[in-house]
Enzyme design. Structure first.
Site, PDB file in Angstrom:
ATOM      1  N   SER A  78      -1.803  -7.187  -8.391  1.00 34.88           N
ATOM      2  CA  SER A  78      -0.941  -6.398  -9.262  1.00 34.88           C
ATOM      3  C   SER A  78      -0.488  -7.245 -10.441  1.00 34.88           C
ATOM      4  CB  SER A  78       0.284  -5.903  -8.484  1.00 34.88           C
ATOM      5  OG  SER A  78       1.222  -5.267  -9.329  1.00 34.88           O
TER       6      SER A  78
ATOM      7  N   TYR B 196       7.173  -7.526  -2.451  1.00 31.19           N
ATOM      8  CA  TYR B 196       5.912  -7.015  -2.987  1.00 31.19           C
ATOM      9  C   TYR B 196       5.287  -8.001  -3.971  1.00 31.19           C
ATOM     10  CZ  TYR B 196       2.641  -4.016  -5.533  1.00 31.19           C
ATOM     11  OH  TYR B 196       1.511  -3.497  -6.129  1.00 31.19           O
TER      12      TYR B 196
END
Length: 262
Positions: A145, A160
């Site tokens: 990401s 995350y």
């Protein structure tokens, strides 16, 4: 289809293949003649993707796998190779946003769940795929990401973002270690993409205490003026999985419409 019918046809494992980026990539790979093995805890979603692939003349199969369960991962990968005789492509894509919380109020169990789902599963899928790729080489692609790598304003996303940053470190270590076997390992770093990952998000009230207002008067995605589509990410994965990318390994590629450069 049995092993004889698959002779000469590349075989791919796509985790999280029942929706979003995984589904779009599975369809794209199948269009390119790859037999796709969808691994997802969401069987119904994966079944819909398989049906679409088969209607288009491609080949697909489903394994209902909880990516937090090591034994399920090992058994599924071994079964793919037993049935189809090979494994050429691994797309480690499944993951969750998890619990969004200030670090102070983040429960250790929620931290562990995100790290286990996103990072540990990546390690396990790569670990158990290596023996089946060592002889003929292959391509491994990991969905990381922009968060944790080029963007750090995702307030409440400490777990995350940590998992996504760690995936990049793991990818680079694996790329160098596996180069001797002609196994390429790369990562993609999507920005905002229209998927259902928000369904796995639990945002706690504590995030309000730590948020710093960030305003983008002209919008967050300068290239497209909106989130990207799963199919745009699938095109990148298909390229990295192909022989066209035969000299690319150990690299993270951002697919975010310049969002993370703001």
């Amino acid at each position: 289809m049995g092993q004889k019918e698959q002779k000469g046809q590349k075989v791919a494992i796509v985790t999280g293949g029942g929706s979003g980026i995984g589904a779009a990539t599975a369809k794209r790979l199948a269009d390119n003649g790859v037999h796709v093995c969808l691994m997802d805890i969401n069987y119904s979603g994966a079944d819909n993707v398989r049906s679409e692939i088969e209607k288009s003349g491609g080949g697909a199969c489903i394994y209902e796998v909880d990516i937090r369960e090591e034994k399920q991962i090992e058994e599924a990968i071994n079964d793919v190779v037993d049935k189809y005789g090979r494994l050429d492509i691994l797309f480690c894509n499944a993951g969750i946003n998890g619990t969004l919380s200030s670090i102070e109020h983040l429960d250790a169990a929620d931290w562990d769940r995100t790290i286990e789902t996103n990072l540990r599963s990546t390690f396990l899928f790569v670990k158990y795929s290596i023996p089946h790729m060592k002889e003929n080489g292959g391509s491994i692609i990991i969905t990381s990401s922009i968060n944790g790598n080029r963007r750090f304003s995702g307030f409440g996303m400490a777990a995350y973002s940590t998992s996504k940053a760690a995936q990049i470190g793991f990818m680079k270590m694996a790329a160098l270690e596996l180069a001797r076997y002609k196994i390429r390992v790369n990562a993609i770093c999507p920005g905002a993409i229209e998927t259902n990952i928000d369904n796995s998000t639990d945002k706690s009230e504590s995030v309000k205490e730590i948020e710093i207002p960030v305003e983008y008067p002209e919008g967050m995605q300068p290239l497209a003026n909106g989130p990207g589509q799963p199919e745009q990410v699938a095109s990148l994965v298909a390229f990295l999985a192909s022989d066209e990318a035969s000299h690319i390994s150990g690299t993270e590629i951002y697919v975010d419409g310049t969002e993370s450069l703001l």
